[in-house]
Design a protein around this motif. Sequence first.
Motif, mmCIF file in Angstrom:
data_model
loop_
_atom_site.group_PDB
_atom_site.id
_atom_site.type_symbol
_atom_site.label_atom_id
_atom_site.label_comp_id
_atom_site.label_asym_id
_atom_site.label_seq_id
_atom_site.Cartn_x
_atom_site.Cartn_y
_atom_site.Cartn_z
ATOM 1 N N LEU A 344 2.531 78.846 -0.082
ATOM 2 C CA LEU A 344 3.737 78.842 -0.908
ATOM 3 C C LEU A 344 4.939 78.351 -0.120
ATOM 4 O O LEU A 344 5.752 77.559 -0.624
ATOM 5 N N ARG A 345 5.050 78.792 1.123
ATOM 6 C CA ARG A 345 6.192 78.389 1.950
ATOM 7 C C ARG A 345 6.070 76.939 2.411
ATOM 8 O O ARG A 345 7.026 76.159 2.301
ATOM 9 N N ASP A 346 4.906 76.573 2.945
ATOM 10 C CA ASP A 346 4.759 75.282 3.599
ATOM 11 C C ASP A 346 4.593 74.126 2.625
ATOM 12 O O ASP A 346 5.023 72.999 2.906
ATOM 13 N N GLU A 347 3.973 74.369 1.480
ATOM 14 C CA GLU A 347 3.651 73.274 0.565
ATOM 15 C C GLU A 347 4.456 73.293 -0.730
ATOM 16 O O GLU A 347 4.528 72.279 -1.433
ATOM 17 N N TYR A 348 5.054 74.444 -1.059
ATOM 18 C CA TYR A 348 5.786 74.544 -2.331
ATOM 19 C C TYR A 348 7.249 74.962 -2.141
ATOM 20 O O TYR A 348 7.975 75.107 -3.118
ATOM 21 N N ASP A 349 7.664 75.169 -0.899
ATOM 22 C CA ASP A 349 9.038 75.597 -0.593
ATOM 23 C C ASP A 349 9.425 76.867 -1.350
ATOM 24 O O ASP A 349 10.532 77.001 -1.871
ATOM 25 N N ILE A 350 8.488 77.803 -1.398
ATOM 26 C CA ILE A 350 8.730 79.102 -2.014
ATOM 27 C C ILE A 350 8.523 80.171 -0.950
ATOM 28 O O ILE A 350 7.440 80.279 -0.376
ATOM 29 N N GLN A 351 9.554 80.944 -0.672
ATOM 30 C CA GLN A 351 9.480 81.991 0.333
ATOM 31 C C GLN A 351 9.362 83.343 -0.352
ATOM 32 O O GLN A 351 10.281 83.779 -1.038
ATOM 33 N N ILE A 352 8.218 84.003 -0.193
ATOM 34 C CA ILE A 352 8.063 85.338 -0.757
ATOM 35 C C ILE A 352 8.229 86.384 0.336
ATOM 36 O O ILE A 352 8.371 86.061 1.515
ATOM 37 N N GLU A 353 8.208 87.661 -0.041
ATOM 38 C CA GLU A 353 8.529 88.722 0.897
ATOM 39 C C GLU A 353 7.495 88.849 1.997
ATOM 40 O O GLU A 353 7.817 88.853 3.164
ATOM 41 N N PHE A 354 6.226 88.983 1.641
ATOM 42 C CA PHE A 354 5.189 89.009 2.672
ATOM 43 C C PHE A 354 3.811 88.829 2.067
ATOM 44 O O PHE A 354 3.599 88.914 0.856
ATOM 45 N N GLY A 355 2.871 88.533 2.941
ATOM 46 C CA GLY A 355 1.466 88.475 2.578
ATOM 47 C C GLY A 355 0.674 89.230 3.626
ATOM 48 O O GLY A 355 1.016 89.193 4.803
ATOM 49 N N ASP A 356 -0.374 89.934 3.194
ATOM 50 C CA ASP A 356 -1.248 90.609 4.157
ATOM 51 C C ASP A 356 -2.678 90.162 3.912
ATOM 52 O O ASP A 356 -2.912 89.086 3.359
ATOM 53 N N ILE A 357 -3.639 90.966 4.296
ATOM 54 C CA ILE A 357 -5.030 90.543 4.161
ATOM 55 C C ILE A 357 -5.430 90.349 2.702
ATOM 56 O O ILE A 357 -6.146 89.416 2.359
ATOM 57 N N GLY A 358 -4.946 91.214 1.820
ATOM 58 C CA GLY A 358 -5.394 91.135 0.430
ATOM 59 C C GLY A 358 -4.340 90.791 -0.594
ATOM 60 O O GLY A 358 -4.674 90.417 -1.721
ATOM 61 N N ASN A 359 -3.048 90.885 -0.236
ATOM 62 C CA ASN A 359 -2.003 90.833 -1.255
ATOM 63 C C ASN A 359 -0.792 90.022 -0.821
ATOM 64 O O ASN A 359 -0.569 89.798 0.370
ATOM 65 N N ILE A 360 -0.010 89.618 -1.821
ATOM 66 C CA ILE A 360 1.324 89.085 -1.590
ATOM 67 C C ILE A 360 2.317 89.932 -2.375
ATOM 68 O O ILE A 360 1.954 90.578 -3.363
ATOM 69 N N ALA A 362 6.088 89.314 -4.096
ATOM 70 C CA ALA A 362 7.263 88.517 -4.429
ATOM 71 C C ALA A 362 8.352 89.487 -4.853
ATOM 72 O O ALA A 362 8.175 90.247 -5.811
ATOM 73 N N TYR A 363 9.448 89.477 -4.139
ATOM 74 C CA TYR A 363 10.520 90.449 -4.374
ATOM 75 C C TYR A 363 11.443 89.921 -5.462
ATOM 76 O O TYR A 363 12.118 88.906 -5.284
ATOM 77 N N ILE A 364 11.469 90.595 -6.598
ATOM 78 C CA ILE A 364 12.315 90.194 -7.718
ATOM 79 C C ILE A 364 13.537 91.092 -7.745
ATOM 80 O O ILE A 364 13.421 92.314 -7.743
ATOM 81 N N SER A 365 14.741 90.484 -7.778
ATOM 82 C CA SER A 365 15.948 91.307 -7.781
ATOM 83 C C SER A 365 17.056 90.617 -8.559
ATOM 84 O O SER A 365 16.810 89.650 -9.292
ATOM 85 N N ILE A 366 18.290 91.123 -8.378
ATOM 86 C CA ILE A 366 19.387 90.743 -9.252
ATOM 87 C C ILE A 366 19.795 89.278 -9.125
ATOM 88 O O ILE A 366 20.480 88.756 -10.004
ATOM 89 N N GLY A 367 19.369 88.592 -8.068
ATOM 90 C CA GLY A 367 19.748 87.196 -7.902
ATOM 91 C C GLY A 367 18.722 86.208 -8.412
ATOM 92 O O GLY A 367 18.934 84.995 -8.328
ATOM 93 N N ASP A 368 17.614 86.690 -8.964
ATOM 94 C CA ASP A 368 16.558 85.785 -9.426
ATOM 95 C C ASP A 368 16.846 85.256 -10.823
ATOM 96 O O ASP A 368 17.565 85.863 -11.614
ATOM 97 N N ARG A 369 16.221 84.102 -11.103
ATOM 98 C CA ARG A 369 16.361 83.457 -12.405
ATOM 99 C C ARG A 369 14.988 83.199 -12.989
ATOM 100 O O ARG A 369 14.009 83.040 -12.263
ATOM 101 N N ILE A 370 14.907 83.086 -14.305
ATOM 102 C CA ILE A 370 13.609 82.915 -14.948
ATOM 103 C C ILE A 370 12.967 81.589 -14.537
ATOM 104 O O ILE A 370 11.743 81.499 -14.406
ATOM 105 N N ARG A 371 13.771 80.562 -14.269
ATOM 106 C CA ARG A 371 13.173 79.288 -13.854
ATOM 107 C C ARG A 371 12.549 79.392 -12.464
ATOM 108 O O ARG A 371 11.595 78.672 -12.159
ATOM 109 N N ASP A 372 13.069 80.302 -11.628
ATOM 110 C CA ASP A 372 12.442 80.525 -10.324
ATOM 111 C C ASP A 372 11.089 81.228 -10.497
ATOM 112 O O ASP A 372 10.130 80.923 -9.788
#
Length: 485
Positions: A344-360, A362-372
């Motif tokens: 997501l970061r390297d190929e789509y320019d999308i930075q999410i909160e974190f990824g581990d062995i099984g999960n990602i 994505a932190y959704i908060s007051i600054g997010d938009r539906i198009r994001d």
Amino acid sequence: MDRINQHTAPVYEAMLELRKRRVVPFDVPGHKRGRGNPELVDFLGEKCVGVDVNSMKMLDNLSHPISVIKEAEELTADAFGAQHAFFMVHGTTSAVQAMVLSTVRAGEEILLPRNVHKSVINALVLCGGIPVYVPVRVNHQIGIATGMALSDVERAIRQHPQARPSLSIIRLTMALPLDLKGIVELAHQAGMKVLVDEAHGTHLYFGDNLPISGMAAGADLAAVSMHKSGGSLTQSSIMLCGKDVDAEYVQQIINLTQTTSASYLLISSLDLSRRNLALHGRESFEKVSSMAEYARAEINEIGGFYAYGRELIDGDSVFDFDVTKLSVFTQGIGMTGIEVYDMLRDEYDIQIEFGDIGNILAYISIGDRIRDIERLVGALEDIADRSAAADRKELYCGEFIAPELVMSPREAFYAQGEKLPLEKTVGRVAGEMLMCYPPGIPILTPGERITQEIPDYIEYAREKGCSLQGTQDPECREMRILTEI
């Protein structure tokens, strides 16, 4: 009792007044409103650098607030339903450490889930407290630790009747809270203080149909990352006190480690963010919940991914669900969470909160938009399509490892040790910490005995791209282990 007028922002208003006065600075910081560092002004802007000032009479002092900071903290306490609030400029790490240091003394026990943030363990190194780990349950389907069941907490309290322990509760980042109110009631009946790490829980104080907040549950102290979901600047947080807490003593503890040169950029951001949440928080977080639920439904239509929700509630170790957290199990498409995170970061320019062995997450908060949100869903759909054409390998589903605690974190941290390659540490006792970051939950803490599954898990996490931290060795290929055990 009448509520305080939340329309004011005392620190912010004092800083506006300071700007009008055009005070000539013969104090620090040395850039003198940016004149001594033009590149900094170009980068951050004149308005920002111009209010990067030191403590002065009209702006109060964070170490001993008596005017505008005191008023701002009182407004914050009112907005969050607390008896007292402290502004913290060293992040929630410092708030968590202050909670522990203000309730636990050397040799005293504190009940913890093992999956606490590293800041809790570091506080025990400082104060000499003894961790007593309450078992955490594991959801084997998605490979994460869920939380402490009420029955396990009750058993742990019964097994330590001679101690005067505190109980520290982690607010899980993956949206799966425990029965906080029930645990608080159990602990208080036993004469224990309850400390809640709400690093990911600012919104719980301003949202309907969300899990109960620490203060509403009756906790004694809570550490809240305003910068995560509350809108303030990175590194700014608050610490909340419930009833029957000696706030003056807590202030002394905070002053042991918090800077005497507090950033007014951070302080004013806390003041403004509190006002925004008090006036508009419920409306804002209703939109956040709607966006996250929309994203959850869309991701589950892709196939392979599992964006989990309220169906995981079992009334035990998963007592409720935080719908604002967009947590996604990724191994159904044959990829670990950290691999999806990297793509997501390297190929789509999308930075999410974190990824581990099984999960990602994505932190959704007051600054997010539906198009994001739609861009994220589209990227995940593309990744799933690409993975379908690849050879899928059998993946390790991250399990929760609970090593044996041999000695206190402080004893182990300061004990004599030697460095060994990870593969040669099995059977020995760790003298330092090792974790994947984020989220910063230790795989090993000082004083724990190393079993074969631990280096196996570490090497698997390394191979998949997790960021390993904590050891003196920057590469985390060697670990300091104790020589006296």
